[in-house]
Design an enzyme around this catalytic site. Sequence first.
Site, PDB file in Angstrom:
ATOM      1  N   PRO A  73       0.808  -1.217   0.000  1.00 17.03           N
ATOM      2  CA  PRO A  73       0.000   0.000   0.000  1.00 17.03           C
ATOM      3  C   PRO A  73       0.842   1.267   0.000  1.00 17.03           C
ATOM      4  O   PRO A  73       1.824   1.381   0.732  1.00 17.03           O
ATOM      5  CB  PRO A  73      -0.817  -0.126   1.300  1.00 17.03           C
ATOM      6  CG  PRO A  73      -0.954  -1.593   1.484  1.00 17.03           C
ATOM      7  CD  PRO A  73       0.347  -2.184   1.012  1.00 17.03           C
ATOM      8  N   CYS A  74       0.419   2.212  -0.832  1.00 19.63           N
ATOM      9  CA  CYS A  74       1.240   3.389  -1.065  1.00 19.63           C
ATOM     10  C   CYS A  74       0.670   4.663  -0.482  1.00 19.63           C
ATOM     11  O   CYS A  74       1.315   5.705  -0.529  1.00 19.63           O
ATOM     12  CB  CYS A  74       1.446   3.590  -2.569  1.00 19.63           C
ATOM     13  SG  CYS A  74      -0.079   4.013  -3.461  1.00 19.63           S
ATOM     14  N   GLN A  75      -0.539   4.627   0.094  1.00 13.90           N
ATOM     15  CA  GLN A  75      -1.164   5.888   0.492  1.00 13.90           C
ATOM     16  C   GLN A  75      -0.309   6.667   1.488  1.00 13.90           C
ATOM     17  O   GLN A  75      -0.253   7.883   1.461  1.00 13.90           O
ATOM     18  CB  GLN A  75      -2.551   5.627   1.093  1.00 13.90           C
ATOM     19  CG  GLN A  75      -3.571   5.177   0.072  1.00 13.90           C
ATOM     20  CD  GLN A  75      -3.614   3.663  -0.091  1.00 13.90           C
ATOM     21  OE1 GLN A  75      -2.686   2.960   0.293  1.00 13.90           O
ATOM     22  NE2 GLN A  75      -4.683   3.161  -0.654  1.00 13.90           N
TER      23      GLN A  75
END
Length: 319
Positions: A73-75
């Site tokens: 996940p990159c958020q």
Amino acid sequence: MNHKVVSLFAGAGGLDLGFQMAGGYDLLWANDNDPDAVSTYKANLGNHAVLGDIREISSEEIPECDVVLGGFPCQGFSLANTGRRADDARNVLYLEMLRVVASKRPKAFVAENVKGLMLMSKGEVLRRIVADFEELGYDVQWKILNAADYGVPQRRERVFIVGTRHDLEVDFEFPTPTHGRKPDSGKLPWVSVGHALGGLPDPDSRHDLTNHTYSKYKLRFNGYMGHRAIDPELPAPTVTGRGDNKGGVVVLHHPSNERRMSVRELALVQSFPLNFEFACNQSAAYRLIGNAVAPSVGRSVAQSLQQALKTAKVAVKGD
């Protein structure tokens, strides 16, 4: 013999599809905690996708493999997240990928993340990630790849991290760009968004395309994300997964600048094939597309990795 692939944080399967398109890889097992992502993955890539939190899945439940993929996940890392912090809980999910790589000892791993990862804590986050995988006995390289340089009608820069097991003495090189804004000899010009979408029917007309519906969210032209005029002669701006739960504000304008892109159009801008079905509602489909790895870029990386693995000096368990 094909390389066996395990995929973590698989999402809709963009990176996995790229590896499948490259040939020479068998997708064995994939995981995501998003029901819409898993439904979409199963509709297109197979029933080997498992719904669940990777933190609650033991290494013993994951099959032995040659390659581990992980678009963790990159958020927390994203430049679009103005409140990003090094201690964001989502930023340490890569440790689950580290755990699986440590357990399975694959020939190689491929991770993908947003460009903002480079800037977290003045580069310390990326250095820590690289060092953690190196400590497991992997030769690790990273590079920013722009999807437009690989024929995708979108300017999308992402960090790819590739590790190959040190004892294999593999000589991996990132794929050479095939396209360019001002192409050199031997390179093709960037693919424009106008050209990429030019053959599609209007979503308001009679057609037989799946997912060819679009957000009615009001058009704005203020230069901010989701409110930019689109130049049909250039690749589109970056498709993102950020926005409200109605799928509105992040959806790029159509190159006509008279409406927003349909799900099918946005998927094409990400290089998903026309027959790729998003098995979820419109809002979820927009989000899945924005969070996906562009399959065409994944294919290029997969091809380069396949060439490199042919040079492996040591036999691998299970070969």
